[in-house]
Design an enzyme around this catalytic site. Structure first.
Site, mmCIF file in Angstrom:
data_model
loop_
_atom_site.group_PDB
_atom_site.id
_atom_site.type_symbol
_atom_site.label_atom_id
_atom_site.label_comp_id
_atom_site.label_asym_id
_atom_site.label_seq_id
_atom_site.Cartn_x
_atom_site.Cartn_y
_atom_site.Cartn_z
ATOM 1 N N LYS A 22 0.829 -1.207 0.000
ATOM 2 C CA LYS A 22 0.000 0.000 0.000
ATOM 3 C C LYS A 22 0.867 1.261 0.000
ATOM 4 O O LYS A 22 0.673 2.163 -0.818
ATOM 5 C CB LYS A 22 -0.921 -0.013 1.204
ATOM 6 C CG LYS A 22 -1.872 1.174 1.292
ATOM 7 C CD LYS A 22 -2.760 1.052 2.525
ATOM 8 C CE LYS A 22 -3.654 -0.149 2.414
ATOM 9 N NZ LYS A 22 -4.510 -0.351 3.613
ATOM 10 N N GLY A 100 -8.668 -6.571 4.536
ATOM 11 C CA GLY A 100 -9.565 -6.662 5.678
ATOM 12 C C GLY A 100 -9.032 -7.422 6.869
ATOM 13 O O GLY A 100 -9.726 -7.569 7.870
ATOM 14 N N HIS A 451 -16.134 -7.285 1.066
ATOM 15 C CA HIS A 451 -15.186 -8.170 1.760
ATOM 16 C C HIS A 451 -15.357 -9.613 1.300
ATOM 17 O O HIS A 451 -14.393 -10.313 0.987
ATOM 18 C CB HIS A 451 -15.395 -8.066 3.274
ATOM 19 C CG HIS A 451 -14.568 -9.022 4.067
ATOM 20 N ND1 HIS A 451 -15.013 -10.289 4.414
ATOM 21 C CD2 HIS A 451 -13.318 -8.915 4.578
ATOM 22 C CE1 HIS A 451 -14.080 -10.913 5.091
ATOM 23 N NE2 HIS A 451 -13.039 -10.099 5.217
ATOM 24 N N ARG A 626 3.697 -50.927 -11.447
ATOM 25 C CA ARG A 626 4.220 -51.307 -10.139
ATOM 26 C C ARG A 626 3.681 -52.683 -9.748
ATOM 27 O O ARG A 626 2.470 -52.909 -9.777
ATOM 28 C CB ARG A 626 3.820 -50.272 -9.081
ATOM 29 C CG ARG A 626 4.419 -50.548 -7.704
ATOM 30 C CD ARG A 626 4.037 -49.478 -6.704
ATOM 31 N NE ARG A 626 2.618 -49.549 -6.325
ATOM 32 C CZ ARG A 626 2.009 -48.655 -5.544
ATOM 33 N NH1 ARG A 626 2.682 -47.611 -5.083
ATOM 34 N NH2 ARG A 626 0.731 -48.791 -5.235
ATOM 35 N N SER A 774 11.783 -44.260 -9.229
ATOM 36 C CA SER A 774 10.563 -43.475 -9.128
ATOM 37 C C SER A 774 10.340 -43.191 -7.647
ATOM 38 O O SER A 774 10.199 -44.124 -6.855
ATOM 39 C CB SER A 774 9.370 -44.232 -9.715
ATOM 40 O OG SER A 774 8.204 -43.441 -9.637
ATOM 41 N N GLY A 776 8.453 -42.523 -4.546
ATOM 42 C CA GLY A 776 7.121 -42.583 -3.959
ATOM 43 C C GLY A 776 7.071 -41.629 -2.783
ATOM 44 O O GLY A 776 7.285 -42.030 -1.630
#
Length: 885
Positions: A22, A100, A451, A626, A774, A776
């Protein structure tokens, strides 16, 4: 020496860390020559010092006094002067927008002595007393800790006594009476009188804004948006300008484009004869910004020019607060506006086409979270079914839930797993927990800049505002429509944030236009056009491949339509559900080698059929399969139910007795760390051979059919290279057998899941026996943290998040410091031992935007996620590549 205060003319937009967004933007607009009321900003450094010690830094008083004196010279009025006094606004402002969530105090400088001077200077006695009662109300609650409801109840009682419908119908005498009542409330509740010294008011207001950084709603908001707690807030002190000085005054919020859809043009709300807080609070219904063109055409043209200047300067959608004071336009604030997911894509690529930003910047302004929201279904609404009510479409999407009328109920019901819709007249920052918990927010007041609208858009929540035909009765916990329909708390409603409609009951859902466009590749409108352009750019620049977790041909086909480059995880245990569970039971109950071989032989054909169909759907792309991972007891009936059935039966079923014996034999105290994964493959003779044969025969069949199958075999839960070596040898033996039997060259890379810390730490040895890793990450997170996801997220995680021990669940975003370090070690040491090793991620982290950026940096080759997350993962992989350059 510390410089704790900066006048607007001293700052710029690059100083947001110090001056807040701001304060930095006010400084920037001042530099651009826009009509900004003069003021100064107290820095975040001063706030952090206050929060650390509980007192202002010693130099702050003199810094504020110096800046105040300069402000007084600029405007020609003094704070506390009896005639024509200077009044100030004191507002919070963080580095990141938190609308807010912290405090604001307006009209600082009014007191018993100055209120009459303000009345004379403006010629508006009612206005002066209205401003004074506003100060007492804000200051009493925010600074002096008085319950805000006491003020509201007093106003409500007075309006009822006067027969007034709203505050505007109270006259000057009423407002004078209110100020006296408010002062009495402050004295009674706080034990001290409202301060009559304006300078004291200013310093206490600054301290109150500092303290609001640690207020509950601010902490909740920061936790949800992952904003650090140690940034602190700046405080902007600005000369007041007044929109409540009559018909030629007013206040509003404007957007340079529609924040809900991204369409070009000016959008927003305007409220004649009002202060800014009246717009954002939603307590009065504003008119569309276009109405300002009729009410004050010259000001509308001037505002339009300023909005164009700001959008060109910031090269983005700007959210601007403004005030008209007796025909004079003032720009009070600007920021890059919050927007919906739909608007994010359209704005980014419209700005690209307008030449304001380049392709790299356009891609950086959209993200996977945006895209995921756009893939959600919407309501399939029957045109013959009129809505219960219609309001303003404040934040798009579709949601169904039980009506609740307060934040606490929304939180409680959501914790019990019940979807809710939070219904309020208007929301306040105190409603934030309920807004987070609810599926949608519905208000009877307010507009696109209220709001409720701003916060819901930021959270991606469905929101409809200003449904003023609904009447809420909080005491009886119900709402009534204009046609007399009553909806009670707990009744189900459907809220459409795209059309602004509310419907009774649960409406059916239909796929989103974006989802259809992504699957078909057709550009059905501006939004899908923007999304496809973003994905096309991401695909060009990304290094990471994106695969899908899919266990059925249908999921595989959908994933491919969404752009998946293969399957990174096909879980074979999901193929043993339904009617096939009987085949698994037969294998478990098999008595002797022959019976086990017969049971495995019966499992082979359905496995082969599934693999053949999945390989066909992903023809030419890798499919990582798998081997069986979970403990076998998961395929058997519940232990307790079986025991009860056997114990209570007069003549127990022999099969139930046999199953119970098997369940008792396999029972483990901690099955997820027990007989599963590679251990199961080694302990159950023939299981690996059956599954590998099914894969190999499916590959051979696809090759005979002219396909290009690319099956990969993944062995789960490996903790030592010896496990992998034994199972790999078994798999290679079967592959060779099938190749000899079919005459097809069946080659399947064989790799492993890295889901145990030991596997990651010995990756160099394991890589010598693996073609790929891979990760997991679900199980790797559980085993690294030593916790169960299901138990932890339901028990102590909320406490950990509240206490900031964790800022997010490690199952949602990868724990880079712990689990991520194991991944990095495994990739580095695995590739050092095997230069041809490929690496991927198949846990759900593979679809998480933040985690994807980490995987890119770690050198992972691909990520794999559920089919609906594939487009988002593609987008984030592209963004990760750009961010790394």
């Amino acid at each position: 020496m510390n410089h704790y205060v900066y006048e607007f003319a001293e700052g710029n937009r690059e100083m947001a860390d110090l001056l807040s967004g701001k304060g930095a933007n006010l400084a920037e607009m001042t530099r651009l020559g826009l009509p900004v009321p003069p003021g100064f900003t107290v820095t975040t450094t001063a706030c952090r010092a206050f929060l650390a010690t509980g007192t202002e830094p010693p130099e702050l008083g003199s810094d504020v006094a110096h800046a105040l004196a300069s402000l007084e010279r600029t405007v020609g009025r003094d704070l506390g002067r009896i005639d024509d006094p200077l009044l100030l606004s004191v507002r919070s402002g963080g580095r990141y927008s938190m609308p807010g969530m912290m405090e604001t105090i307006l009209d600082i400088g009014l007191c018993d002595a100055t209120v009459t001077g303000l009345a004379k200077a403006t010629g508006q006695e009612r206005f002066a007393w209205d401003s004074y009662r506003r100060l007492l109300q804000m200051f009493g609650h925010t600074v002096m800790g008085v319950d805000a409801q006491l003020f509201e109840q007093t106003i409500t009682s007075l309006k009822a006594a006067r027969g007034a419908a709203d505050d505007h119908e109270l006259d000057t005498a009423d407002l004078v009476l209110l100020t006296e009542k408010f002062k009495a409330i402050i004295h009674r509740e706080s034990g001290e009188r409202f301060p009559q010294d304006p300078v004291e008011q200013l310093h206490r207001a600054i301290r109150a804004v500092f303290a609001s950084w640690n207020g509950e709603r601010a902490r909740i908001y920061r936790r949800r948006d992952h904003i650090p707690d140690d940034l602190g807030t700046a405080v902007t002190v600005q000369a007041m300008v007044f929109g409540n000085l009559g018909e030629n005054s007013g206040t509003g919020v404007a957007f340079t484009r529609d924040p809900a859809t991204g369409e070009r043009g000016l959008y927003g709300d305007y409220l004649p004869d009002a202060q800014g807080e009246d717009v954002v609070s939603g307590v009065r219904d504003a008119v569309p910004l276009a109405e300002l063109k009729r009410l004050a055409p010259r000001s509308y043209i001037e505002l339009s020019d300023h909005l164009r200047t700001l959008e060109r300067h910031y090269q983005d959608l700007c959210d601007v607060e403004f005030t008209l004071e007796r025909g004079k336009l003032w720009i009070l604030q600007t920021r890059v506006g919050k927007r919906t997911a739909e608007a994010a894509f359209r704005i980014a690529y419209d700005l690209l086409d307008e030449g304001l930003i380049d392709r790299r910047e356009a891609l950086s302004r959209v993200n996977g979270a945006h895209l995921t929201r756009l893939l959600f279904p919407r309501f399939a609404i029957d045109a013959d079914s009129p809505p219960l009510a219609t309001g303003i479409a404040a934040s798009p999407g579709a949601a169904v839930g039980a009506v609740v009328f307060d934040s606490a109920t929304a939180v409680r019901r959501a914790a019990a797993g019940e979807p809710t819709v939070l219904v309020r007249k208007e929301t306040t920052p105190d409603d934030l927990p309920g807004m987070i918990a609810a599926q949608a927010v519905l208000t009877t007041r307010g507009g696109k800049t209220s709001h409720a609208a701003v916060v819901a858009r930021g959270m991606g929540k469905v929101c409809v505002c200003g449904a003023d035909s609904l009447v809420i009765d909080h005491e009886s916990r119900r709402l009534t429509t204009a046609s007399g329909v009553t909806v009670r708390e707990g009744d189900t409603v459907s809220v459409d944030g795209t059309t602004g409609t509310v419907h009774l009951g649960a409406l059916p859902l239909t796929a989103s236009d974006v989802g259809r466009a992504l699957e078909s590749g057709e550009r059905t409108g501006p939004l899908s056009e923007a999304v496809l352009r973003a994905l096309s750019h991401a695909d060009v620049v990304r290094r990471l491949e994106v695969r899908a977790n899919a266990d059925t041909p249908e999921d595989a086909a959908r994933a491919r339509r969404f752009g998946a480059q293969g399957i990174g995880l096909c879980r074979t245990e999901h193929m043993f559900l339904g009617d096939r569970k009987a085949l698994v039971e037969a294998m478990i109950l098999a008595d002797g080698q022959l019976a086990r071989e017969e049971a495995l032989a019966a499992l082979l054909p359905p496995q082969r059929s599934d693999f053949t169909a999945i390989l066909a759907a992903m023809d030419g792309l890798p499919v990582t399969i798998r081997l069986l991972d979970p403990p076998l007891h998961e395929f058997l009936p519940d232990r307790t139910e079986l025991a009860v059935r056997v114990a209570t039966a007069a003549s127990p079923d022999p099969r139930d007795v046999q199953l119970l014996a098997a369940v008792e034999r396999m029972h483990e105290r901690n099955p997820m760390l027990g007989l599963r994964g590679v251990r199961l493959a080694l302990a159950v003779p023939g299981l690996v051979a059956m599954q590998v044969r099914a894969i190999a025969e499916a590959v051979a069949q696809r090759m005979r059919d002219g396909g290009s199958p690319r099956a990969e075999i993944m062995i789960p839960l490996v903790g030592t290279v010896e496990e992998l070596r034994l199972v790999r040898a078994e798999a290679e033996r079967v592959l060779t057998q099938v190749a000899d039997e079919t005459g097809q060259l069946v080659r399947c890379p064989i790799g492993t899941m890295i889901e145990l810390p030991r596997a990651a730490l010995t990756a160099g040895r394991i890589a010598q026996c693996a073609d790929f890793f891979s990760f997991g990450t679900n199980d790797l997170t559980q085993t690294t943290w030593g916790l169960s996801r299901d138990d932890a997220e339901a028990s102590f995680f909320p406490t950990y998040l509240d206490k900031r021990i964790l800022t997010t669940s490690p199952f949602e975003a990868l724990d880079e410091e712990g689990v991520g370090r194991l991944v990095t070690i495994a990739v580095r040491e695995g590739r050092a031992a095997n230069a041809h090793l490929s690496t991927g991620v198949c846990g759900e982290h593979g679809g998480d935007p933040a985690s994807i950026h980490f995987f890119h940096r770690a050198g992972i080759d691909y990520v794999s996620c559920s089919p609906f997350r594939v487009p988002s993962a593609r987008l984030e992989a592209g963004r990760a590549a750009l961010a790394a350059k």
